[in-house]
Every structure is written in C-alpha cells, then in structure tokens.
Design an enzyme around this catalytic site. Structure first.
Site, PDB file in Angstrom:
ATOM      1  N   ASP A 198       0.875  -1.176   0.000  1.00  0.00           N
ATOM      2  CA  ASP A 198       0.000   0.000   0.000  1.00  0.00           C
ATOM      3  C   ASP A 198       0.914   1.228   0.000  1.00  0.00           C
ATOM      4  O   ASP A 198       1.531   1.546   1.014  1.00  0.00           O
ATOM      5  CB  ASP A 198      -0.889  -0.043   1.252  1.00  0.00           C
ATOM      6  CG  ASP A 198      -1.697   1.243   1.439  1.00  0.00           C
ATOM      7  OD1 ASP A 198      -1.501   2.195   0.670  1.00  0.00           O
ATOM      8  OD2 ASP A 198      -2.524   1.270   2.375  1.00  0.00           O
ATOM      9  N   LYS A 224      -3.515  12.470  -3.366  1.00  0.00           N
ATOM     10  CA  LYS A 224      -2.545  12.623  -2.271  1.00  0.00           C
ATOM     11  C   LYS A 224      -1.193  13.091  -2.809  1.00  0.00           C
ATOM     12  O   LYS A 224      -0.219  13.152  -2.082  1.00  0.00           O
ATOM     13  CB  LYS A 224      -2.366  11.293  -1.534  1.00  0.00           C
ATOM     14  CG  LYS A 224      -3.601  10.869  -0.731  1.00  0.00           C
ATOM     15  CD  LYS A 224      -3.295   9.654   0.107  1.00  0.00           C
ATOM     16  CE  LYS A 224      -4.523   8.961   0.638  1.00  0.00           C
ATOM     17  NZ  LYS A 224      -5.217   9.699   1.692  1.00  0.00           N
ATOM     18  N   CYS A 363      -8.966   6.085   9.929  1.00  0.00           N
ATOM     19  CA  CYS A 363      -9.219   4.899   9.079  1.00  0.00           C
ATOM     20  C   CYS A 363      -8.219   3.790   9.373  1.00  0.00           C
ATOM     21  O   CYS A 363      -7.836   3.021   8.471  1.00  0.00           O
ATOM     22  CB  CYS A 363      -9.201   5.223   7.593  1.00  0.00           C
ATOM     23  SG  CYS A 363     -10.428   6.432   7.120  1.00  0.00           S
TER      24      CYS A 363
HETATM   25  C1  LIG Z   1      -1.932   4.230   4.014  1.00  0.00           C
HETATM   26  C2  LIG Z   1      -3.194   4.519   3.279  1.00  0.00           C
HETATM   27  N1  LIG Z   1      -3.754   3.562   2.530  1.00  0.00           N
HETATM   28  C3  LIG Z   1      -4.877   3.759   1.838  1.00  0.00           C
HETATM   29  C4  LIG Z   1      -5.522   4.966   1.875  1.00  0.00           C
HETATM   30  C5  LIG Z   1      -6.773   5.154   1.093  1.00  0.00           C
HETATM   31  O1  LIG Z   1      -6.621   6.156   0.133  1.00  0.00           O
HETATM   32  P1  LIG Z   1      -7.888   6.659  -0.688  1.00  0.00           P
HETATM   33  O2  LIG Z   1      -8.842   7.203   0.320  1.00  0.00           O
HETATM   34  O3  LIG Z   1      -7.335   7.693  -1.595  1.00  0.00           O
HETATM   35  O4  LIG Z   1      -8.414   5.469  -1.396  1.00  0.00           O
HETATM   36  C6  LIG Z   1      -4.993   6.001   2.664  1.00  0.00           C
HETATM   37  C7  LIG Z   1      -5.709   7.288   2.772  1.00  0.00           C
HETATM   38  O5  LIG Z   1      -5.651   7.974   3.735  1.00  0.00           O
HETATM   39  C8  LIG Z   1      -3.807   5.769   3.365  1.00  0.00           C
HETATM   40  O6  LIG Z   1      -3.262   6.715   4.115  1.00  0.00           O
END
Ligand SMILES: Cc1ncc(COP(=O)(O)O)c(C=O)c1O
Length: 404
Positions: A198, A224, A363
C-alpha cells in the site's frame, strides 16, 4: 537545488486563504493535498481544447485526446519506473487494493494464509480479511515493536509457516513509520509469497521505484500527490495481470464480442472497462511533472526537516507522540495526543488559529486502539509547508496548556 517552500507556495492559490482570521496552515496532507495551478491548468486545457472520448472514435479530436491520454499514462508509469501496460487506472488506493485482493482471491483456498500488519489503513485490511475468510483461509496480523516499527521477526516467522500473500503499508498514515519495503519484498519472495504494498503515503513523498522494491502489486492515489480526486493507480506485474480475470466487463475492455463470447483487450485495458477518468489521468500527469521538477529526494528531505523541527518543539510533558520519535525513521506524518484534551478538541483549537489537521481513528482503528487510545491528532506535511508554520503550530499547542 534544495526545495524552497516559499517559491513552491506561489503555485498554490489556496494557501493564500485566510481562515478564522489567520493565514491558512494546511497540515492535513495525508488526507489529501492541495493542487498547483499547473494541474488545474492542464485539466482546463483538456476541457477547453481536447475534450472527447479516447481509444474509440477515429475523428481528429478523439485522436488528439487519445494522444494526450496515452502520453499521460507513460508519464505516470515512468514516475514509479513501471511499464505502461503494468498500470491500471483506478479511482483511488482503496479501489486498487480491493481490485488486487479480489483478483488474487483464486489463490486463497481452505487453510491459506494472508499476512498483513497492525499498521494497516482499513483499505489494506478489510479487502484481505474478506477474501481470506470467504475462501476458508485466514489473516495473520503482524504486530509492531516498542519503537513503532514493524516486527520483522514475526513477519519472517509467518512467512516460514507458509503464506500466499504478504500485504503491508509502506508508510503508516498514523505513525509516519517507513516500513522496509525492499526487505519485506525479498523476504516474501524468498518464501514463495506474493508481496503487495500500500503505497498511498509513500509514492507522493519519496523516490519510489517498482524495479527496486519489486512488489507484485502496489496502489496509490492521485489526490494525495497534487493530482485531482477520483484517479488512482494500481501497478501489477505483467505476469499476474495476464492471468487474472478483469473485475468489470463492458465497453473498452474487449477486442471482439459475439452473441456467445468475447475476446478481452490486451492488458492493461481489459482492466479499465467503460469511459475512463480522462481529466483525472491528465491532471495526475501534470502533478507528476510538477513533482519530478521539484525532485522526490528534495521533497523527502524537506519533510524530514519539518518533522525534526516539529519533534524538537513539542513539550513531551504535555504531548504524547506515537511514532518512531526520531525524524530519521519518519515520513512527514506525526500523530500525537495533548494529555487530557480530546484530539477533536485539539483539532478545533488549532482550527481557530487557522491550522488544519486531522483527528480521530484515521481509518486505522485497530492500530489506534493498539496505541491504547481511541483517537489521535495528526499533522502531515508536504512540499509547501514551512518551518514558520511549524512554529505557529507549536505556539498554538503551548496555548492549550491552560486546558491541561
Ligand atoms: C496508508 C493509506 N492507505 C490507503 C488509503 C486510502 O486512500 P484513498 O482514500 O485515496 O483510497 C490512505 C488514505 O488515507 C492511506 O493513508
């Protein structure tokens, strides 16, 4: 040339805003980043001059739009040293991780193991838990050490015991910890596992090369990294892309269709059914141009300087920090709690001073709970943040003392 955030800021009109009577300090970059005029102009140029469908019609406008789109694909793939046909455009990291989990679910059978870590964002936890349990397999969750780094001994032990897939976050969106992606990849492959990464918080902030790290798949989000929302990238090794089923069927992903059958398009197009997010791809390519011009090494170095300054100025008697605690092991993300003050109140207090941060479980609820709390406050930097802004943050936090 080292990065000069004051020069960079000139490209970001939003940073001139005044909020609650104070000039805006945007410290919520792990959630989403601001957009430079170059990205907005690229999207505007596309709509003013080239708007059309792509890869379908044979008219001049469509050919020109297709050319722009393909050039953008090349740039975005090149940014992570991938081949053009190894990247699939998605909505965001979340969609990319869900897609790869579903695509690989055929490898997970009764008794199979998927290994992940306690540091995961929900996006890299829930999809794997679903495919693992649905297929009669199980998810093993590797913990972390006292210094908030991943427990490599437990990773190795889990791999030795046999696992199909190791999937971890590169940079934790809570702790700022940078996990050793190359080392994890080597370990997984040594034990015959696939390695999924990820990269939502790493691709935007540091040099990232799929040839060096060698993940089997990795995902990140355009929004991001100065790009628009609604566009993301899923990189998958060609050999895997060739063998998995496309998740969506429809227009643009087939070579021929008869009433009884269909022949899929070549990769990656068979994974991009329907009219794509053309403005998103073009905007993301402009973001990639922008980041390349500044230099990813420079961005990483700048953020490290900001984190170091942030850590130095925090009064540890009133602030608890969750992270390696040493700037060298951090990306530009730091979570903390002001003792005795709820993180949402911290965020409101800072907001009144014009400083935007994020608070809550970010999250990543299992991780935040593992820290012994239900919520944290988080500061996350990007290339346009300055040491002066960090000073303003320190000043604000100091004034919170009256509530402690
Ligand atoms: C480590 C990580 N993975 C996945 C995501 C998910 O990203 P998105 O909301 O753009 O799908 C985030 C978003 O904050 C994140 O920080």
């Amino acid at each position: 040339m080292p990065l000069d955030p004051y020069v960079v800021r000139e490209d970001f009109p939003i940073l001139k805003r005044v909020i609650n009577g104070k000039s805006l300090v945007y410290f919520n970059n792990a959630a989403t980043t601001q957009k430079p005029v170059q990205v907005v102009e690229a999207i505007k140029n596309y709509y003013y001059n080239y708007n059309s469908d792509v890869m379908r019609s044979v008219n001049t406008l469509s050919s020109q739009a297709t050319e722009l789109y393909m050039e953008a694909r090349r740039k975005i793939a090149g940014f992570i040293s991938a081949q053009e046909d190894e990247i699939v455009f998605t909505k965001n990291t979340t969609e990319g991780l869900n897609m790869i989990a579903e695509a690989l679910s055929g490898r997970i059978r009764e008794g199979s193991v998927v290994v992940t870590s306690i540091m995961e964002h929900h996006s890299n936890l829930l999809p794997w838990r679903r495919v693992a349990t649905r297929n009669g397999g199980r998810l093993t969750i590797v913990g972390m050490n006292r210094d908030f780094t991943i427990d490599m001994d437990m990773v190795e032990k889990s791999l030795e015991e046999g696992c199909e897939i190791l999937t971890v976050v590169h940079v934790s969106n809570v702790l700022g910890t940078v996990n050793p992606a190359g080392e994890l990849s080597k370990l997984a492959h040594k034990h015959g596992s696939l390695f999924i990464l990820d990269a939502a918080q790493s691709v935007p902030h540091m040099p990232f090369n799929v040839k060096e790290i060698d993940p089997d798949a990795t995902a990140f989000s355009g929004h991001k990294m100065l790009g628009p929302t609604g566009i993301g990238v899923l990189y998958v090794k060609r050999r895997i892309l060739e063998e998995v089923e496309p998740p969506l069927l429809g227009g643009g992903m087939v070579k021929t269709v008869t009433l009884g059958n269909q022949v899929y398009e070549d990769i990656p197009f068979r994974f991009e059914a329907g009219t794509p997010n053309i403005e998103g791809v073009i905007g993301l390519a402009a973001a990639v141009d922008y980041l390349r011009k500044i230099g990813m090494e420079n961005i990483a170095e700048h953020e490290l300087k900001l984190v170091k300054h942030l850590l130095e100025g925090l009064d540890r008697s009133m602030v608890e920090v969750y992270g390696p605690g040493e700037a060298a092991k951090h990306a530009g993300i730091l979570s903390f709690n002001v003792k005795g003050v709820h993180p949402h109140d911290v965020a409101h207090f800072l907001d009144a001073d014009g400083i935007m941060i994020r608070s809550g479980a970010l999250c990543a609820e299992p991780l935040v709970n593992a820290l012994g709390v239900s919520a944290v406050a988080r500061v996350s930097f990007y290339l346009y943040n300055t040491l002066e802004e960090v000073d303003r943050f320190h000043e604000s936090v100091r004034r919170m003392k009256q509530f402690v």
